[in-house]
Design an enzyme around this catalytic site. Sequence first.
Site, PDB file in Angstrom:
ATOM      1  N   HIS A  36       0.803  -1.232   0.000  1.00  0.00           N
ATOM      2  CA  HIS A  36       0.000   0.000   0.000  1.00  0.00           C
ATOM      3  C   HIS A  36       0.832   1.276   0.000  1.00  0.00           C
ATOM      4  O   HIS A  36       0.276   2.367  -0.120  1.00  0.00           O
ATOM      5  CB  HIS A  36      -0.947   0.022   1.207  1.00  0.00           C
ATOM      6  CG  HIS A  36      -0.264   0.331   2.504  1.00  0.00           C
ATOM      7  ND1 HIS A  36       0.501  -0.587   3.170  1.00  0.00           N
ATOM      8  CD2 HIS A  36      -0.199   1.475   3.235  1.00  0.00           C
ATOM      9  CE1 HIS A  36       0.985  -0.041   4.267  1.00  0.00           C
ATOM     10  NE2 HIS A  36       0.591   1.211   4.331  1.00  0.00           N
TER      11      HIS A  36
HETATM   12  C1  UD1 Z   1      -2.265   5.445   5.886  1.00  0.00           C
HETATM   13  C2  UD1 Z   1      -1.000   5.951   6.557  1.00  0.00           C
HETATM   14  C3  UD1 Z   1       0.053   4.843   6.539  1.00  0.00           C
HETATM   15  C4  UD1 Z   1      -0.486   3.548   7.108  1.00  0.00           C
HETATM   16  C5  UD1 Z   1      -1.758   3.182   6.382  1.00  0.00           C
HETATM   17  C6  UD1 Z   1      -2.387   1.919   6.917  1.00  0.00           C
HETATM   18  C7  UD1 Z   1      -0.546   8.358   6.311  1.00  0.00           C
HETATM   19  C8  UD1 Z   1       0.309   9.358   5.633  1.00  0.00           C
HETATM   20  N1  UD1 Z   1      -0.438   7.093   5.849  1.00  0.00           N
HETATM   21  O1  UD1 Z   1      -1.950   5.198   4.515  1.00  0.00           O
HETATM   22  O2  UD1 Z   1       1.157   5.256   7.324  1.00  0.00           O
HETATM   23  O3  UD1 Z   1       0.482   2.527   6.951  1.00  0.00           O
HETATM   24  O4  UD1 Z   1      -2.683   4.256   6.518  1.00  0.00           O
HETATM   25  O5  UD1 Z   1      -3.381   1.456   6.022  1.00  0.00           O
HETATM   26  O6  UD1 Z   1      -1.277   8.701   7.207  1.00  0.00           O
HETATM   27  N2  UD1 Z   1      -9.102   4.723   1.120  1.00  0.00           N
HETATM   28  C9  UD1 Z   1     -10.356   4.179   1.005  1.00  0.00           C
HETATM   29  N3  UD1 Z   1     -11.015   3.811   2.137  1.00  0.00           N
HETATM   30  C10 UD1 Z   1     -10.470   3.965   3.377  1.00  0.00           C
HETATM   31  C11 UD1 Z   1      -9.197   4.552   3.474  1.00  0.00           C
HETATM   32  C12 UD1 Z   1      -8.512   4.912   2.338  1.00  0.00           C
HETATM   33  O7  UD1 Z   1     -10.889   4.000  -0.088  1.00  0.00           O
HETATM   34  O8  UD1 Z   1     -11.134   3.606   4.367  1.00  0.00           O
HETATM   35  C13 UD1 Z   1      -8.371   5.075  -0.125  1.00  0.00           C
HETATM   36  C14 UD1 Z   1      -8.603   6.483  -0.587  1.00  0.00           C
HETATM   37  O9  UD1 Z   1      -8.634   6.466  -1.966  1.00  0.00           O
HETATM   38  C15 UD1 Z   1      -7.355   7.216  -0.138  1.00  0.00           C
HETATM   39  C16 UD1 Z   1      -6.296   6.140  -0.200  1.00  0.00           C
HETATM   40  O10 UD1 Z   1      -6.969   4.924   0.112  1.00  0.00           O
HETATM   41  O11 UD1 Z   1      -7.067   8.325  -0.922  1.00  0.00           O
HETATM   42  C17 UD1 Z   1      -5.160   6.359   0.773  1.00  0.00           C
HETATM   43  O12 UD1 Z   1      -5.660   6.466   2.110  1.00  0.00           O
HETATM   44  P1  UD1 Z   1      -4.898   7.373   3.176  1.00  0.00           P
HETATM   45  O13 UD1 Z   1      -5.616   7.322   4.460  1.00  0.00           O
HETATM   46  O14 UD1 Z   1      -4.564   8.694   2.614  1.00  0.00           O
HETATM   47  O15 UD1 Z   1      -3.498   6.657   3.366  1.00  0.00           O
HETATM   48  P2  UD1 Z   1      -3.109   5.127   3.404  1.00  0.00           P
HETATM   49  O16 UD1 Z   1      -2.477   4.824   2.098  1.00  0.00           O
HETATM   50  O17 UD1 Z   1      -4.199   4.235   3.895  1.00  0.00           O
END
Ligand code: UD1
Length: 358
Positions: free
Chosen positions: A210
């Site tokens: 991820h």
């Molecule tokens: C975040 C943390 C990372 C951690 C990870 C665990 C930061 C900078 N990163 O990364 O350190 O290892 O969580 O999973 O805080 N999305 C969904 N549904 C959700 C959550 C996310 O669809 O419930 C999608 C969205 O398109 C979003 C993307 O995933 O833009 C990234 O999510 P985000 O929370 O920004 O960061 P993670 O990659 O999950």
Amino acid sequence: MNNSKEVSQLDVVTVLGARPQFIKAAPVSKALAHVGLREGLLHTGQHYDEKMDAIFFRELSIPFPVENLRVGSDSHGRQTAKMLIGVEDFLRKSNPALVLVYGDTNSTLAGALAAVKLGIPVAHIEAGLRSYNIAMPEEVNRRMTDHISRLLFCPSDHAAENLRTEGIVNDVFVTGDVMLDAVNAFREAAFLRTLPEGLTRDSYYLLTIHRPSNVDDPDRLACILRMIETLDYPVLWPIHPRTLARLDVSKLPQNLIVSEPLGYLDLLNALGKSKALITDSGGMQKEAYWLQRKCITLRKETEWVETLEGGWNTLLPPGSEVEIAAILARTPDSWKPLYGNGNAATDIAANLLQFLKT
Ligand code: UD1
């Protein structure tokens, strides 16, 4: 608890919002309640899908958040800014004696920064970790959080040493890792579960990816998938939403068995019965170690350097010339305990109580 009178009686507000933080909160919230501290969880809403959020609260019996800011996904600056506003508003009405944050996500930084600006002391759990790769958003979050925290709880001596070299020496406690407490609490229940259809113990690999550095670049993601295709057993791949958004699932290697993100119990079960883990997650490198599974980490560096000793964990940056099969064929050295004795949450709760009493 959702009216302002009850919220104003909290000793500790814990700010959290991403999947690994829910796992860390499970043992710590229980330990805080055990010593009589009134804790309220403030959920930023960074993760919001059922499989990234609610399932953890149900399975791990974590107290229901007193409020959810429902910030959702956005660019890092906008997401963190929205959290800062929401956390500050909540802290103004609750005025706790302490704010607790975990790890290195945008929710961690927003919680710590909002608190310190209001003069509320911050306790950071999983302090002192470093990758020394400033291009990682987590490295920025953890460095900033450590430097504004009043109490720092480290999972290892190495983490405390990292802090010392940055001049942070006061109120640094080496408690071990709260994720080990969680593994110990839930592994037995997890192993009673059945594996996804078609998989049998020790006859498959587990894959998770991820990190933006691995999934946002299509060439790099394709390179990882080509490497996976060479493996000799099926590969179970619970796909993170960030990764799914960048994939054409109709064009995946034949040996991949894809699924939605797994809840904690299914994940521990799948990991504990696998031949090995291939991941870019931080927490899962340790979970693999504690469950005595080999791990290949698809990065050029790791914060969890102790897991590299003895060959249990091996760094394999995508695109490297090294053959994944050669790494998997090696037998690791004898296993020894790492990151404490599984009582980190109790130790942290005792320290917080002591701090709040004096
Ligand atoms: C975040 C943390 C990372 C951690 C990870 C665990 C930061 C900078 N990163 O990364 O350190 O290892 O969580 O999973 O805080 N999305 C969904 N549904 C959700 C959550 C996310 O669809 O419930 C999608 C969205 O398109 C979003 C993307 O995933 O833009 C990234 O999510 P985000 O929370 O920004 O960061 P993670 O990659 O999950």
